[in-house]
Design a protein around this motif. Structure first.
Motif, PDB file in Angstrom:
ATOM      1  N   ASN A  12      24.723  50.216  33.773  1.00 10.97           N
ATOM      2  CA  ASN A  12      25.329  49.906  32.795  1.00 10.97           C
ATOM      3  C   ASN A  12      25.871  51.647  32.140  1.00 10.97           C
ATOM      4  O   ASN A  12      26.954  51.683  31.604  1.00 10.97           O
ATOM      5  N   THR A  13      25.354  52.635  32.174  1.00 11.06           N
ATOM      6  CA  THR A  13      25.625  54.017  32.021  1.00 11.06           C
ATOM      7  C   THR A  13      26.866  54.218  32.664  1.00 11.06           C
ATOM      8  O   THR A  13      27.924  54.974  32.161  1.00 11.06           O
ATOM      9  N   LEU A  14      26.867  54.096  34.202  1.00 12.48           N
ATOM     10  CA  LEU A  14      27.923  54.325  34.970  1.00 12.48           C
ATOM     11  C   LEU A  14      29.220  53.564  34.778  1.00 12.48           C
ATOM     12  O   LEU A  14      30.309  53.954  34.706  1.00 12.48           O
ATOM     13  N   ALA A  15      28.888  52.107  34.356  1.00 12.33           N
ATOM     14  CA  ALA A  15      30.136  51.389  33.987  1.00 12.33           C
ATOM     15  C   ALA A  15      30.670  51.924  32.508  1.00 12.33           C
ATOM     16  O   ALA A  15      31.983  51.590  32.504  1.00 12.33           O
ATOM     17  N   GLU A  16      29.835  52.269  31.758  1.00 12.47           N
ATOM     18  CA  GLU A  16      30.502  52.756  30.401  1.00 12.47           C
ATOM     19  C   GLU A  16      31.328  54.030  30.605  1.00 12.47           C
ATOM     20  O   GLU A  16      32.468  54.018  30.061  1.00 12.47           O
ATOM     21  N   SER A  17      30.946  54.854  31.275  1.00 14.97           N
ATOM     22  CA  SER A  17      31.433  56.186  31.582  1.00 14.97           C
ATOM     23  C   SER A  17      32.870  55.632  32.544  1.00 14.97           C
ATOM     24  O   SER A  17      33.954  56.419  32.348  1.00 14.97           O
ATOM     25  N   LYS A  36      51.213  47.162  44.870  1.00 19.92           N
ATOM     26  CA  LYS A  36      50.587  47.841  45.730  1.00 19.92           C
ATOM     27  C   LYS A  36      49.156  48.014  45.941  1.00 19.92           C
ATOM     28  O   LYS A  36      48.550  47.479  44.877  1.00 19.92           O
ATOM     29  N   THR A  37      48.428  48.623  46.956  1.00 24.15           N
ATOM     30  CA  THR A  37      47.201  48.707  47.147  1.00 24.15           C
ATOM     31  C   THR A  37      46.685  49.909  46.666  1.00 24.15           C
ATOM     32  O   THR A  37      47.429  50.854  46.256  1.00 24.15           O
ATOM     33  N   VAL A  38      45.398  50.113  46.313  1.00 25.42           N
ATOM     34  CA  VAL A  38      44.789  51.204  45.751  1.00 25.42           C
ATOM     35  C   VAL A  38      44.783  52.142  46.885  1.00 25.42           C
ATOM     36  O   VAL A  38      43.930  51.656  47.941  1.00 25.42           O
ATOM     37  N   SER A  39      45.277  53.244  46.725  1.00 23.69           N
ATOM     38  CA  SER A  39      45.000  54.305  47.829  1.00 23.69           C
ATOM     39  C   SER A  39      43.736  55.009  47.695  1.00 23.69           C
ATOM     40  O   SER A  39      42.856  54.915  46.744  1.00 23.69           O
ATOM     41  N   GLU A  40      43.214  55.528  48.934  1.00 25.19           N
ATOM     42  CA  GLU A  40      42.009  56.306  48.824  1.00 25.19           C
ATOM     43  C   GLU A  40      41.936  57.360  47.921  1.00 25.19           C
ATOM     44  O   GLU A  40      40.979  57.634  47.200  1.00 25.19           O
ATOM     45  N   ASP A  41      43.137  57.996  47.682  1.00 25.10           N
ATOM     46  CA  ASP A  41      42.943  59.156  46.652  1.00 25.10           C
ATOM     47  C   ASP A  41      42.710  58.498  45.301  1.00 25.10           C
ATOM     48  O   ASP A  41      41.890  59.215  44.509  1.00 25.10           O
ATOM     49  N   GLU A  42      43.474  57.518  45.040  1.00 24.59           N
ATOM     50  CA  GLU A  42      43.288  56.866  43.475  1.00 24.59           C
ATOM     51  C   GLU A  42      41.719  56.348  43.488  1.00 24.59           C
ATOM     52  O   GLU A  42      41.054  56.628  42.392  1.00 24.59           O
ATOM     53  N   PHE A  43      41.223  55.787  44.585  1.00 26.30           N
ATOM     54  CA  PHE A  43      39.904  55.344  44.318  1.00 26.30           C
ATOM     55  C   PHE A  43      38.708  56.523  44.200  1.00 26.30           C
ATOM     56  O   PHE A  43      37.974  56.435  43.488  1.00 26.30           O
ATOM     57  N   VAL A  44      39.002  57.707  45.130  1.00 24.87           N
ATOM     58  CA  VAL A  44      38.272  58.832  44.961  1.00 24.87           C
ATOM     59  C   VAL A  44      38.363  59.342  43.551  1.00 24.87           C
ATOM     60  O   VAL A  44      37.308  59.902  42.782  1.00 24.87           O
ATOM     61  N   ALA A  50      33.999  58.905  37.250  1.00 17.94           N
ATOM     62  CA  ALA A  50      32.523  58.189  36.806  1.00 17.94           C
ATOM     63  C   ALA A  50      31.552  58.920  37.317  1.00 17.94           C
ATOM     64  O   ALA A  50      30.618  59.061  36.389  1.00 17.94           O
ATOM     65  N   LEU A  51      31.431  59.373  38.432  1.00 16.04           N
ATOM     66  CA  LEU A  51      30.132  60.114  38.795  1.00 16.04           C
ATOM     67  C   LEU A  51      29.935  61.670  37.995  1.00 16.04           C
ATOM     68  O   LEU A  51      28.809  61.871  37.846  1.00 16.04           O
ATOM     69  N   GLU A  52      30.986  62.224  37.874  1.00  6.76           N
ATOM     70  CA  GLU A  52      30.899  63.405  37.096  1.00  6.76           C
ATOM     71  C   GLU A  52      30.462  62.988  35.571  1.00  6.76           C
ATOM     72  O   GLU A  52      29.655  63.832  35.098  1.00  6.76           O
ATOM     73  N   ALA A  53      30.789  62.021  35.179  1.00 13.48           N
ATOM     74  CA  ALA A  53      30.489  61.574  33.833  1.00 13.48           C
ATOM     75  C   ALA A  53      28.618  61.390  33.592  1.00 13.48           C
ATOM     76  O   ALA A  53      28.290  61.631  32.618  1.00 13.48           O
ATOM     77  N   VAL A  54      28.056  60.998  34.825  1.00 15.65           N
ATOM     78  CA  VAL A  54      26.751  60.768  34.670  1.00 15.65           C
ATOM     79  C   VAL A  54      25.962  61.615  35.437  1.00 15.65           C
ATOM     80  O   VAL A  54      24.847  61.401  35.794  1.00 15.65           O
TER      81      VAL A  54
END
Length: 128
Positions: A12-17, A36-44, A50-54
């Motif tokens: 939940n915390t990660l989803a909120e972030s 268009k598809t989501v590029s690897e750069d956009e995904f990263v 999100a990871l930085e936020a938690v």
């Protein structure tokens, strides 16, 4: 972050972030593109924010076929060696919602690799 955070609270915390990140920094069109598809750069970019936020750490990322559909997959961890929790973040390459789950609850075959990969990186780091 509280080391005793349970799996659901972590998800939940990660989803909120992630929701905050999307609202502040990423246009919805980047996650749900029309043609268009989501590029690897956009995904990263989305996963990294999100990871930085938690306070999480990206372990690895890849693009895989799952049930006949391409999807971006990232494994991450939150916490330190003795108290780590592993996460799996997936996003269809065609766009859609980013799914965040703990590897212990995931049915995705990539989930089993996360802890093993982290252990390997720990061994390399200790040897260096």
């Amino acid at each position: 972050m509280d080391a005793q955070l349970d799996d659901k609270a972590l998800e939940n915390t990660l989803a909120e972030s992630l929701a905050d990140l999307v609202a502040a920094d990423v246009a919805q069109a980047d996650l749900v593109p029309d043609a268009k598809t989501v590029s690897e750069d956009e995904f990263v970019e989305v996963v990294g924010g999100a990871l930085e936020a938690v306070g999480g750490t990206l372990l690895f990322k890849m693009c895989v076929e799952n049930e006949g559909e391409s999807q971006h997959v990232a494994a991450a961890c939150v916490g330190d060696r003795g108290n780590r929790q592993f996460l799996l973040l997936t996003l269809p390459a065609r766009g859609g919602a980013l799914k965040v789950e703990t590897t212990s609850k995931s049915s995705n075959p990539v989930a089993g690799i996360a802890a093993a990969y982290a252990g390997l990186m720990d061994a390399f780091q200790a040897a260096a």
